[in-house]
Design a protein around this motif. Structure first.
Motif, short mmCIF file in Angstrom:
data_model
loop_
_atom_site.label_atom_id
_atom_site.label_comp_id
_atom_site.label_asym_id
_atom_site.label_seq_id
_atom_site.Cartn_x
_atom_site.Cartn_y
_atom_site.Cartn_z
N ALA A 198 43.08 -19.33 -62.10
CA ALA A 198 42.21 -18.55 -61.21
C ALA A 198 42.17 -19.15 -59.81
CB ALA A 198 40.81 -18.49 -61.79
N ARG A 199 42.19 -20.48 -59.72
CA ARG A 199 42.13 -21.13 -58.41
C ARG A 199 43.32 -20.73 -57.54
NH1 ARG A 199 43.26 -27.32 -58.41
NH2 ARG A 199 41.90 -27.13 -60.23
N ARG A 243 38.56 -13.88 -65.39
CA ARG A 243 38.24 -12.81 -64.44
C ARG A 243 37.07 -13.21 -63.54
NH1 ARG A 243 40.88 -8.10 -65.62
NH2 ARG A 243 42.00 -8.08 -67.61
N ASP A 244 36.08 -13.89 -64.11
CA ASP A 244 34.95 -14.35 -63.29
C ASP A 244 35.40 -15.36 -62.24
OD1 ASP A 244 33.23 -12.73 -64.71
OD2 ASP A 244 32.53 -14.34 -66.04
N ARG A 245 36.20 -16.33 -62.68
CA ARG A 245 36.67 -17.37 -61.77
C ARG A 245 37.62 -16.80 -60.72
NH1 ARG A 245 33.44 -20.82 -60.91
NH2 ARG A 245 35.06 -22.25 -60.15
N TRP A 246 38.41 -15.81 -61.09
CA TRP A 246 39.32 -15.15 -60.15
C TRP A 246 38.53 -14.58 -58.96
CZ3 TRP A 246 44.71 -14.12 -60.30
CH2 TRP A 246 45.16 -13.12 -59.43
N GLU A 247 37.47 -13.86 -59.27
CA GLU A 247 36.65 -13.28 -58.20
C GLU A 247 35.90 -14.37 -57.43
OE1 GLU A 247 34.55 -9.66 -58.79
OE2 GLU A 247 35.65 -9.18 -60.63
N HIS A 248 35.47 -15.42 -58.14
CA HIS A 248 34.80 -16.54 -57.47
C HIS A 248 35.68 -17.14 -56.38
CE1 HIS A 248 32.56 -20.30 -56.92
NE2 HIS A 248 33.72 -20.94 -57.05
N HIS A 249 36.98 -17.20 -56.63
CA HIS A 249 37.91 -17.76 -55.66
C HIS A 249 38.36 -16.74 -54.62
CE1 HIS A 249 38.31 -21.77 -57.35
NE2 HIS A 249 38.41 -21.25 -58.55
N HIS A 290 39.89 -13.71 -54.95
CA HIS A 290 41.11 -12.93 -55.16
C HIS A 290 40.76 -11.47 -55.48
CE1 HIS A 290 43.15 -16.72 -55.10
NE2 HIS A 290 42.59 -17.14 -56.22
N ASP A 291 41.68 -10.59 -55.17
CA ASP A 291 41.51 -9.16 -55.40
C ASP A 291 41.57 -8.87 -56.91
OD1 ASP A 291 41.62 -6.42 -55.56
OD2 ASP A 291 43.39 -6.19 -54.28
N PRO A 292 40.51 -8.31 -57.51
CA PRO A 292 40.53 -8.02 -58.95
C PRO A 292 41.67 -7.11 -59.37
CG PRO A 292 38.31 -7.82 -58.08
CD PRO A 292 39.22 -7.99 -56.89
N ALA A 293 42.16 -6.27 -58.47
CA ALA A 293 43.25 -5.37 -58.80
C ALA A 293 44.57 -6.11 -59.01
CB ALA A 293 43.42 -4.31 -57.71
#
Length: 363
Positions: A190-191, A216-222, A224-227
């Motif tokens: 995710a980072r 998915r949570d960490r992805w948005e925390h960093h 990044h575009d969820p798509a």
């Protein structure tokens, strides 16, 4: 949806016949299975990395280089590259070379690796393995992207304006992070905004789904575009037949043989009956419609767009193995390709490959 065939190159007696193939014959089987995967239309073929019994997959760059010479279309994966055990400079040299030999068909799945024996072999401890994995990936990532690299490191000599050759073909290469039970690999993926590949082979669905949700949570925390999220998932076994009765009947001796093998290794099986294995594990065993429905059930929890099947017969006869994979590509994959989206990035070689060499006559 995209589909991979993956092997860890287990070298053990056939779970049904008890016959142990010679080492050379086992490697030839891997090559033939890669050719079969390309022939049938699989999107990728993966080779694992293990450095302990009963595996002989200690050198995936060598095996994948041979496969690259025999194929022209299929993407080539590591499953996984155990960066916690490897010098990242040497790993970069091997895979940058393979990137050119495969004409840009290489993708990596990285991870810390499993097994106490291989940790001992490389003098890696449970306490430092995650830090080694993260450091090795950071160095590897810089080497791939930068012509000169400076890096202060704990687990290998530091680098100062280091130039490492050859420079790669793909810029950058796609790196997936293998995830089984720990949040460390998920955090790392995710980072950096990298895709995640869930092992999804040992346990029921819940712990894997929880880790993917955390990703998915960490992805948005960093930020990044969820798509742009991409998730892959493994399967614990595969066998398809026209009816569920035919599938379970054919697979029963395979399951019982594998169960006996796990017990001989001192492992405690999670699923002790075939019926429980079919119902609660990620194994895809049954009719095409049953398998399609099960993949959809997992997709509802994972949102995955890449799926892997076992490349090896693993106790099935050669005819059963080929017929089952053929049925997957003719009756299962077309439906899943239509109903589940592809990953959010291009999929294909950087350069067109050479024509494939003839398939061996002994297959």
């Amino acid at each position: 949806m995209k589909f991979l065939a993956i092997t860890l190159i287990v070298h053990a007696p056939d779970p049904v016949t008890g016959v142990l193939k010679p080492t050379g014959a086992r490697f030839r089987e891997v090559l033939d299975n890669a050719l079969l995967a390309e022939e049938l239309g699989f999107d990728g073929f993966g080779v694992g990395e293990r450095h302990e019994r009963p595996f002989i997959s200690s050198s995936p760059p060598v095996v994948l280089s041979h496969i690259a010479a025999l194929t022209s279309r299929i993407r080539l994966f590591t499953a996984v590259t155990t960066l916690s055990l490897l010098d990242p400079v040497r790993a970069y040299e091997d895979y940058a070379t393979l990137d050119h030999l495969s004409r840009g068909r290489l993708e990596l799945i990285i991870g810390k690796g499993n097994g106490a024996a291989q940790r001992d072999l490389f003098h890696v401890t449970p306490e430092d393995q995650w830090d080694r994995n993260a450091e090795s990936y950071e160095v590897f990532r810089k080497l791939w992207r930068q012509d000169k690299v400076t890096a202060a490191t704990r687990f290998r000599p530091g680098l100062v304006d280091a130039e490492v050759w050859p420079r790669p073909l793909q810029q950058p290469i796609r790196v997936w992070h293998g995830s089984a039970t720990s949040k460390e690999s998920v955090d790392l993926a995710a980072r950096y905004g990298d895709p995640l590949f869930s092992a999804n082979v040992t346990n029921p669905i819940d712990p894997y789904a929880e880790l993917i949700g955390y990703y998915r949570d960490r992805w948005e925390h960093h930020g990044h575009d969820p798509a742009r999220i991409a998730v892959g998932a493994g399967t614990a076994g595969y066998y398809a037949a026209p009816t569920s009765q035919e599938a379970t009947s054919a697979y029963r001796p395979v399951f019982e043989g594998q169960l006996a093998f796990q017990k001989r290794l001192g492992l405690q099986p999670v699923f002790t009956t075939l019926e429980d294995f079919v119902e609660r594990s990620s194994a895809l065993i049954g009719s095409p419609q049953q398998i399609i429905e099960k993949v959809h059930r997992y997709h509802e929890r994972f949102g995955h767009t890449v799926l892997h099947l076992h490349a090896d017969a693993g106790g099935l006869t050669d005819r059963q193995h080929r017929d089952s994979l053929t049925l997957f590509q003719s009756a299962i994959a077309p439906v899943l390709r239509r109903e589940i989206p592809d990953p959010p990035f291009p999929w294909g070689p950087v350069q067109a490959g050479p024509p494939p060499l003839p398939v061996s006559a002994d297959r």
